[in-house]
Motif scaffolding. Structure first.
Motif, short mmCIF file in Angstrom:
data_model
loop_
_atom_site.label_atom_id
_atom_site.label_comp_id
_atom_site.label_asym_id
_atom_site.label_seq_id
_atom_site.Cartn_x
_atom_site.Cartn_y
_atom_site.Cartn_z
N GLU A 265 1.04 -1.06 -0.18
CA GLU A 265 0.06 -0.04 0.00
C GLU A 265 1.20 0.99 -0.21
O GLU A 265 1.65 1.74 0.91
N LYS A 267 0.51 5.37 -0.57
CA LYS A 267 -0.26 6.58 -0.25
C LYS A 267 0.14 8.11 0.05
O LYS A 267 1.26 7.82 0.83
N THR A 302 -5.68 12.81 -1.15
CA THR A 302 -5.30 11.47 -0.91
C THR A 302 -5.36 10.33 -2.00
O THR A 302 -6.22 9.82 -2.58
N ASP A 304 -4.09 6.52 -2.74
CA ASP A 304 -3.75 5.69 -2.43
C ASP A 304 -3.67 4.49 -3.30
O ASP A 304 -5.01 4.54 -3.94
N ASN A 327 -8.57 1.04 4.47
CA ASN A 327 -7.75 2.42 3.96
C ASN A 327 -9.04 3.05 4.13
O ASN A 327 -9.59 3.88 4.02
#
Length: 342
Positions: A265, A267, A302, A304, A327
Motif C-alpha cells: 500500500e 499513500k 489522498t 492511495d 483504507n
C-alpha cells in the motif's frame, strides 16, 4: 493568498481530481475527441502503475528459486518466484476533500471611566484601572465536499510477463491511438504524486517480498479456502507447483504452492490551506479580533494504491478486501476530522 485563490469555492461545489493549473485537452472540458484534465491524470497514474507492475513481475521471475511443500526444506524447483497462474489485484483510490469556513465576529465596545483605588494615605498609593464593556457576536459557516474516484483492475501474471507489443504504452507507444493526431507534442496533466514521484519502488518491494515468501513458505492451503473449483482446476493445470495432494483425514485436496499472498500500500496525502482575517479595532466596535480566521479554505488530496499478488483464491481476495476496508475507514475518519475542525 495564493492558496486562498487556488482553493476559492472549496467545499461549495463538486471537487475536481485535477489541480487548477491542469489543462483539459482540448481546453474547455470533455469532447468526443478530447479528455478532461482529470481523465488525463487518472490515465497517466494507471499507466504508471501498470508499467511498473509489469517490470516488477518480470524482475521477480528472472530469479530462479527452489520450493517445497514443507516449511523448513526446499526441494521443488520452479523457473521464477511468481507462478504464472497467480494474479495481481490493484485498487487505486483518488480522493479530494475541499473545505471552506467563514467565522465572522463583531464586538460592541463601550469605554468606561477609569477606576481609582487608594491604598493607605497619599497619591503614591493610588492605582488607576481602565474599564470597558464589550458585547461580542459571532457565527460559523462551514462546508466540506468530498470526491473519490476508484479503479480496481486485475492483471494475471501470465499477461504481465508477455513481451511488449510494438505500440505498447510501456514501450513509448502513443497514449491514445485513436486520437494520436491531437496528442502530438502534448504533455498530459501530471499533478498527481503517483506521476511526480520518480520511483514507486514496486519492483524493489515485489522481488524482496517474493524472496521472503520462498525462503520461508507457509503450510499448504486447503482447497476449501481457495474459491471455486473451476478456479482451482485451472490454477493446478497451469502451474506444476499447484498440484494437489490428498490429505490423510477426509480426503481434502491440498495445494503445494504455498507462498504467501503479498500486499503493498502506497499513500500520498497533500494538504494546502489558506486564510484571510481582516481586523478592525475602533472605539465603539471591533471585528474579527478572536483566534479564529475570518475565512479559511483548504484542499486535501489522498491518493492511495493497494496491490495484492497471489493465487486467485478466497484467501487472496480476503486479504485485498481487508486492505480496502481499512483504507476506507481511515479516509472516512480523516474526512470527519477535517469537517469537525472547521
Amino acid at each position: 493568498m495564493l492558496a486562498v485563490i487556488c482553493c476559492s469555492g472549496c467545499g461549495l461545489t463538486a471537487p475536481e481530481i485535477n489541480e487548477p493549473f491542469d489543462v483539459d485537452k482540448p481546453p474547455g472540458g470533455y469532447t468526443p475527441v478530447g479528455f478532461s484534465a482529470t481523465a488525463q491524470i487518472e490515465y497517466e497514474i494507471k499507466k504508471r502503475i501498470y508499467c511498473d507492475l509489469r517490470a516488477a513481475v518480470k524482475a521477480a521471475n528472472e530469479v530462479p528459486v527452489t520450493e517445497g511443500p514443507t516449511v523448513d526444506r526446499l526441494t521443488v524447483k520452479q523457473p521464477g518466484q511468481i507462478p504464472k497462474s497467480w494474479g495481481a489485484q490493484v485498487s487505486l483510490s483518488l480522493q479530494v476533500d475541499e473545505t471552506s469556513g467563514l467565522n465572522p465576529g463583531v464586538a460592541m465596545n463601550q469605554a468606561l471611566p477609569n477606576a481609582a483605588t487608594v491604598f493607605g494615605v497619599g497619591i503614591a498609593n493610588t492605582v488607576t484601572t481602565p474599564q470597558s464593556f464589550s458585547l461580542g457576536f459571532g457565527g460559523t459557516v462551514s462546508s466540506t465536499a468530498t470526491r473519490t474516484d476508484k479503479f480496481d483492475p486485475y492483471y494475471s501474471v501470465e499477461d504481465l510477463l508477455k513481451p511488449y507489443a510494438p505500440n505498447s504504452i510501456c514501450a513509448g507507444g502513443p497514449p491514445y491511438i485513436q486520437n494520436d493526431y491531437l496528442w502530438k507534442g502534448w504533455v498530459p496533466a501530471q499533478s498527481s504524486p503517483f506521476i511526480i514521484e520518480s520511483d514507486l519502488r514496486i519492483k524493489e518491494w515485489l522481488v524482496g517480498a517474493m524472496f521472503v515468501a520462498n525462503a520461508l513458505p507457509s503450510s499448504p492451503i486447503p482447497s476449501q479456502f481457495r474459491g471455486s473449483s473451476a478456479t482451482d482446476a485451472k490454477s493446478r493445470k497451469g502451474d506444476k507447483g499447484n498440484e494437489a495432494d490428498k490429505g490423510k483425514g477426509g480426503g481434502e485436496s491440498q495445494v503445494t504452492s504455498n507462498k504467501d499472498t503479498v500486499s503493498l500500500e502506497i499513500k500520498f496525502i497533500i494538504v494546502t490551506s489558506g486564510s484571510i482575517t481582516p481586523t478592525w479595532k475602533l472605539v465603539r466596535f471591533s471585528a474579527n479580533s478572536g483566534s479564529s480566521p475570518f475565512f479559511n479554505t483548504g484542499r486535501t488530496r489522498t491518493h492511495d494504491l493497494i496491490i495484492t499478488i497471489g493465487d486467485p483464491s478466497l484467501i487472496s481476495s480476503n486479504s485485498h478486501l481487508a486492505s480496502q476496508i481499512g483504507n476506507s475507514v481511515s479516509s472516512a475518519n480523516k474526512a470527519n476530522g477535517s469537517s469537525n475542525g472547521n
